[in-house]
Write an enzyme that holds these catalytic residues in place. Structure first.
Site, PDB file in Angstrom:
ATOM      1  N   ARG A  55     -12.452   2.255  -7.826  1.00 27.64           N
ATOM      2  CA  ARG A  55     -11.592   3.414  -8.148  1.00 27.64           C
ATOM      3  C   ARG A  55     -11.957   3.968  -9.521  1.00 27.64           C
ATOM      4  O   ARG A  55     -12.603   3.297 -10.322  1.00 27.64           O
ATOM      5  CB  ARG A  55     -10.122   2.990  -8.112  1.00 27.64           C
ATOM      6  N   ARG A  87      -4.787  -1.837   8.987  1.00 23.80           N
ATOM      7  CA  ARG A  87      -5.989  -2.642   8.736  1.00 23.80           C
ATOM      8  C   ARG A  87      -5.658  -3.731   7.724  1.00 23.80           C
ATOM      9  O   ARG A  87      -4.636  -3.688   7.049  1.00 23.80           O
ATOM     10  CB  ARG A  87      -7.149  -1.765   8.255  1.00 23.80           C
ATOM     11  N   ASP A 121       0.826  -1.212   0.000  1.00 22.93           N
ATOM     12  CA  ASP A 121       0.000   0.000   0.000  1.00 22.93           C
ATOM     13  C   ASP A 121       0.863   1.266   0.000  1.00 22.93           C
ATOM     14  O   ASP A 121       1.959   1.267   0.556  1.00 22.93           O
ATOM     15  CB  ASP A 121      -0.912  -0.032   1.231  1.00 22.93           C
ATOM     16  N   TRP A 147     -12.078  -2.121  -7.635  1.00 25.45           N
ATOM     17  CA  TRP A 147     -12.866  -1.804  -8.840  1.00 25.45           C
ATOM     18  C   TRP A 147     -13.636  -0.491  -8.686  1.00 25.45           C
ATOM     19  O   TRP A 147     -14.069   0.089  -9.681  1.00 25.45           O
ATOM     20  CB  TRP A 147     -13.873  -2.921  -9.141  1.00 25.45           C
ATOM     21  N   HIS A 180       2.212   3.575  -9.202  1.00 25.27           N
ATOM     22  CA  HIS A 180       1.926   2.149  -9.425  1.00 25.27           C
ATOM     23  C   HIS A 180       3.090   1.469 -10.162  1.00 25.27           C
ATOM     24  O   HIS A 180       3.427   0.322  -9.870  1.00 25.27           O
ATOM     25  CB  HIS A 180       0.621   1.996 -10.215  1.00 25.27           C
ATOM     26  N   GLU A 215       1.635 -13.298  12.411  1.00 24.00           N
ATOM     27  CA  GLU A 215       2.195 -12.134  13.105  1.00 24.00           C
ATOM     28  C   GLU A 215       2.097 -10.943  12.164  1.00 24.00           C
ATOM     29  O   GLU A 215       2.347 -11.078  10.960  1.00 24.00           O
ATOM     30  CB  GLU A 215       3.669 -12.388  13.462  1.00 24.00           C
ATOM     31  N   SER A 275      -7.640  -5.440  -5.013  1.00 22.55           N
ATOM     32  CA  SER A 275      -8.703  -6.047  -4.205  1.00 22.55           C
ATOM     33  C   SER A 275     -10.036  -6.019  -4.950  1.00 22.55           C
ATOM     34  O   SER A 275     -10.205  -5.256  -5.915  1.00 22.55           O
ATOM     35  CB  SER A 275      -8.847  -5.283  -2.884  1.00 22.55           C
ATOM     36  N   TRP A 305       2.862   7.988  -2.486  1.00 25.11           N
ATOM     37  CA  TRP A 305       4.257   8.127  -2.956  1.00 25.11           C
ATOM     38  C   TRP A 305       4.294   9.064  -4.162  1.00 25.11           C
ATOM     39  O   TRP A 305       5.120   9.976  -4.224  1.00 25.11           O
ATOM     40  CB  TRP A 305       4.797   6.747  -3.332  1.00 25.11           C
ATOM     41  N   LEU A 329      11.143 -20.051  -5.009  1.00 25.46           N
ATOM     42  CA  LEU A 329      10.177 -19.307  -4.191  1.00 25.46           C
ATOM     43  C   LEU A 329       8.824 -19.354  -4.888  1.00 25.46           C
ATOM     44  O   LEU A 329       8.741 -19.253  -6.119  1.00 25.46           O
ATOM     45  CB  LEU A 329      10.645 -17.856  -4.031  1.00 25.46           C
TER      46      LEU A 329
HETATM   47  C1  IPE Z   1      -5.451  -2.685  -0.080  1.00 25.90           C
HETATM   48  O1  IPE Z   1      -5.120  -1.342  -0.221  1.00 25.90           O
HETATM   49  C2  IPE Z   1      -5.429  -3.348  -1.419  1.00 25.90           C
HETATM   50  C3  IPE Z   1      -4.125  -3.467  -2.062  1.00 25.90           C
HETATM   51  C4  IPE Z   1      -2.980  -3.093  -1.546  1.00 25.90           C
HETATM   52  C5  IPE Z   1      -4.134  -4.077  -3.351  1.00 25.90           C
HETATM   53  P1  IPE Z   1      -6.234  -0.220  -0.348  1.00 25.90           P
HETATM   54  O2  IPE Z   1      -5.535   1.076  -0.495  1.00 25.90           O
HETATM   55  O3  IPE Z   1      -7.221  -0.593  -1.410  1.00 25.90           O
HETATM   56  O4  IPE Z   1      -6.978  -0.348   1.052  1.00 25.90           O
HETATM   57  P2  IPE Z   1      -7.797   0.727   1.889  1.00 25.90           P
HETATM   58  O5  IPE Z   1      -8.831   1.299   0.953  1.00 25.90           O
HETATM   59  O6  IPE Z   1      -6.836   1.769   2.343  1.00 25.90           O
HETATM   60  O7  IPE Z   1      -8.376  -0.047   3.026  1.00 25.90           O
HETATM   61  C1  IPE Z   2      -1.732   0.329  -3.366  1.00 22.19           C
HETATM   62  O1  IPE Z   2      -1.485   1.700  -3.391  1.00 22.19           O
HETATM   63  C2  IPE Z   2      -2.037  -0.210  -4.732  1.00 22.19           C
HETATM   64  C3  IPE Z   2      -3.428  -0.620  -4.922  1.00 22.19           C
HETATM   65  C4  IPE Z   2      -4.345  -0.612  -3.991  1.00 22.19           C
HETATM   66  C5  IPE Z   2      -3.796  -1.064  -6.255  1.00 22.19           C
HETATM   67  P1  IPE Z   2      -2.652   2.744  -3.320  1.00 22.19           P
HETATM   68  O2  IPE Z   2      -3.028   3.144  -4.699  1.00 22.19           O
HETATM   69  O3  IPE Z   2      -3.766   2.270  -2.461  1.00 22.19           O
HETATM   70  O4  IPE Z   2      -1.903   3.952  -2.611  1.00 22.19           O
HETATM   71  P2  IPE Z   2      -2.508   4.977  -1.561  1.00 22.19           P
HETATM   72  O5  IPE Z   2      -3.063   4.175  -0.420  1.00 22.19           O
HETATM   73  O6  IPE Z   2      -3.575   5.738  -2.272  1.00 22.19           O
HETATM   74  O7  IPE Z   2      -1.354   5.825  -1.165  1.00 22.19           O
HETATM   75 MG    MG Z   3      -4.119   2.430  -0.456  1.00 22.25          MG
END
Ligand code: IPE
Ligand code: IPE
Ligand code: MG
Length: 238
Positions: free
Chosen positions: A73, A192, A22, A71, A39, A205, A67, A27, A133
């Protein structure tokens, strides 16, 4: 209880590690870059982390890439993520396969574009004999959906209620051969689970780090593995 028995709760090494990758968006915005750049940098962090995991003796790595909730987004971000998945399958993952990485995907495969589905299947097939791996990429994955699917499959298989036990569910998860998660790492300072590996992390853990995923490197992985090694895992026992 003797020291020896107490110390036996300590495990030297996490063999199965899961990562919620995440922080790509933050970033990018922190650097004044477009979201896409975050990304893409995330993909480079994945490659670096898989290589570091091999060096550290990790046996299996499960990474959360998209996740079931992602979708929701904006459509342009979702299509960028699909393109990056295609590029990763074509570029990074074959490179990792040459280092012995077997890649498999977790989650639904019917909502990604058909050509992506084909390349996912092809990569799984072509890396099936790699043994350094195991890399599991959770894409269009949701922990609740996984458990619902397992319950449905128990019904479809005609199981009697008394036969629906933990083993019956575990055998019907997306990847029954995936070991239980030892260590779950989440980057970017969020605390979370966001619907990841709900069943498989029952006794994992957890390590949370402020590092944004695109900045994650071998030192971060080593720090998380060291934290794991110092934990006392009791599994409800004494
Ligand atoms: C969790 O991150 C899903 C992935 C890293 C692929 P999100 O950015 O979607 O999670 P929330 O919305 O902060 O809970
Ligand atoms: C995780 O980074 C990648 C995916 C969930 C696809 P995010 O895109 O959620 O990055 P933040 O949480 O907005 O910084
Ligand atoms: Mg995120």
């Amino acid at each position: 209880m003797s020291d020896t028995v107490e110390n036996s709760h300590r495990e030297a090494q996490a063999r199965t590690v899961a990562i919620i990758m995440d922080g790509n968006g933050r970033w990018a915005s922190g650097k004044g870059l477009p979201l896409e750049a975050g990304h893409r940098e995330g993909t480079r962090a994945l490659r670096r982390t898989v290589e570091a995991a091999i060096d550290e003796g990790v046996r299996a790595l499960v990474v959360y890439a998209f996740s079931t909730e992602n979708w929701t987004r904006p459509a342009d971000e979702v299509s960028t993520l699909m393109v990056i998945l295609d590029e990763t399958i074509a570029g990074e993952l074959p490179d990792l396969a040459r280092q012995g990485v077997r890649t498999r995907f977790l989650g639904r495969r019917d909502r990604v574009p058909p050509h992506t589905r084909e390349s996912m299947d092809a990569l799984e097939l072509s890396t099936a004999e790699r043994a350094t791996l195991d890399l599991w990429i959770a894409f269009d994955y949701g922990g609740r959906a996984e458990i619902v699917d397992a319950a449905r499959s128990c019904v479809a298989d005609g199981l009697a209620p008394a036969d629906v036990d933990e083993a019956a569910i575990a055998a019907r998860l997306n990847a029954p051969e995936l070991p239980e998660i030892d260590l779950l790492i989440r980057t970017s300072g969020e605390f979370r689970i966001s619907n990841f590996m709900l069943w498989e992390t029952a006794y994992a853990e957890f390590v949370f780090t402020e590092t944004l995923w695109p900045d994650f490197d071998a030192d971060d992985l080593r720090a998380a593995l060291a934290a794991f090694s110092s934990r006392d895992r009791r599994f409800g026992g004494r």
